[in-house]
Design a protein around this motif. Structure first.
Motif, PDB file in Angstrom:
ATOM      1  N   LEU A  23      -6.598   6.906  -5.881  1.00 32.03           N
ATOM      2  CA  LEU A  23      -6.191   7.373  -5.374  1.00 32.03           C
ATOM      3  C   LEU A  23      -6.393   7.131  -3.993  1.00 32.03           C
ATOM      4  CD1 LEU A  23      -5.921  10.801  -4.917  1.00 32.03           C
ATOM      5  CD2 LEU A  23      -8.418  10.541  -5.385  1.00 32.03           C
ATOM      6  N   SER A  24      -7.028   6.639  -3.285  1.00 32.71           N
ATOM      7  CA  SER A  24      -7.668   6.426  -1.842  1.00 32.71           C
ATOM      8  C   SER A  24      -5.915   5.014  -1.882  1.00 32.71           C
ATOM      9  CB  SER A  24      -9.013   5.425  -1.525  1.00 32.71           C
ATOM     10  OG  SER A  24      -8.614   4.186  -2.299  1.00 32.71           O
ATOM     11  N   GLY A  25      -5.921   4.263  -2.504  1.00 35.62           N
ATOM     12  CA  GLY A  25      -4.231   3.714  -2.379  1.00 35.62           C
ATOM     13  C   GLY A  25      -3.453   4.413  -1.459  1.00 35.62           C
ATOM     14  N   VAL A  26      -2.860   5.254  -3.025  1.00 35.63           N
ATOM     15  CA  VAL A  26      -2.009   6.372  -2.962  1.00 35.63           C
ATOM     16  C   VAL A  26      -1.957   7.196  -1.466  1.00 35.63           C
ATOM     17  CG1 VAL A  26      -0.907   8.269  -3.481  1.00 35.63           C
ATOM     18  CG2 VAL A  26      -1.525   6.103  -5.012  1.00 35.63           C
ATOM     19  N   MET A  27      -3.086   7.661  -1.569  1.00 34.25           N
ATOM     20  CA  MET A  27      -3.565   8.135  -0.003  1.00 34.25           C
ATOM     21  C   MET A  27      -3.107   7.028   1.457  1.00 34.25           C
ATOM     22  SD  MET A  27      -3.928  11.364  -0.415  1.00 34.25           S
ATOM     23  CE  MET A  27      -3.797  11.900   0.603  1.00 34.25           C
ATOM     24  N   LEU A  28      -3.790   6.181   1.657  1.00 35.61           N
ATOM     25  CA  LEU A  28      -3.143   4.981   2.124  1.00 35.61           C
ATOM     26  C   LEU A  28      -1.637   4.846   2.988  1.00 35.61           C
ATOM     27  CD1 LEU A  28      -6.061   2.566   2.462  1.00 35.61           C
ATOM     28  CD2 LEU A  28      -5.653   4.574   4.395  1.00 35.61           C
ATOM     29  N   LEU A  29      -1.223   4.869   1.470  1.00 33.30           N
ATOM     30  CA  LEU A  29       0.207   4.398   1.353  1.00 33.30           C
ATOM     31  C   LEU A  29       1.134   5.934   1.978  1.00 33.30           C
ATOM     32  CD1 LEU A  29       2.580   2.724   0.597  1.00 33.30           C
ATOM     33  CD2 LEU A  29       2.816   4.034  -2.075  1.00 33.30           C
ATOM     34  N   VAL A  30       0.538   7.241   2.050  1.00 36.37           N
ATOM     35  CA  VAL A  30       1.356   8.756   2.043  1.00 36.37           C
ATOM     36  C   VAL A  30       1.372   8.661   3.520  1.00 36.37           C
ATOM     37  CG1 VAL A  30       0.785  10.791   2.222  1.00 36.37           C
ATOM     38  CG2 VAL A  30       0.773   9.480   0.473  1.00 36.37           C
TER      39      VAL A  30
END
Length: 110
Positions: A23-30
């Motif tokens: 989830l944190s990786g996806v949020m950083l990607l966003v």
């Protein structure tokens, strides 16, 4: 007063940890795509002020925001810390018990 560690809960913790990292990786990607959109793609639409503000807030090399596993882990730890709430009712119960108010109260403190 002491509590034992339930070893069967380690699987739950591992799954939650992996989910939190994803989830944190996806949020950083966003956030990376948002940063690119504001600073490069839609810079003219924002009259340069939005891009200037974001570049000052998040300094990067060039126009590309990059992150690696260290950033994902730090973001996951910070998100986990912000997700924990402190229960102030426990502090109030301890103060009342210390002062002698409701000393016969036998509720279990969680």
């Amino acid at each position: 007063m002491g509590r034992t560690v339930a070893l069967w809960r380690t699987c739950d913790a591992a799954v939650i940890g992996l989910f939190l990292m994803m989830l944190s990786g996806v949020m950083l990607l966003v956030f990376q795509s948002f940063h690119f959109a504001v600073t490069v793609t839609h810079k003219a639409k924002l009259n340069g002020y939005g891009a200037w503000l974001l570049e000052k807030a998040v300094p990067t090399k060039g126009k590309q925001l990059s992150f690696d596993l260290t950033h994902v882990l730090i973001f996951a730890i910070v998100a986990c810390l912000f997700a924990m709430n402190f229960d102030f009712t426990v502090v109030k119960k301890r103060k009342k018990k210390h002062r002698g108010i409701d000393a016969d109260d036998t509720e279990d403190e969680d």
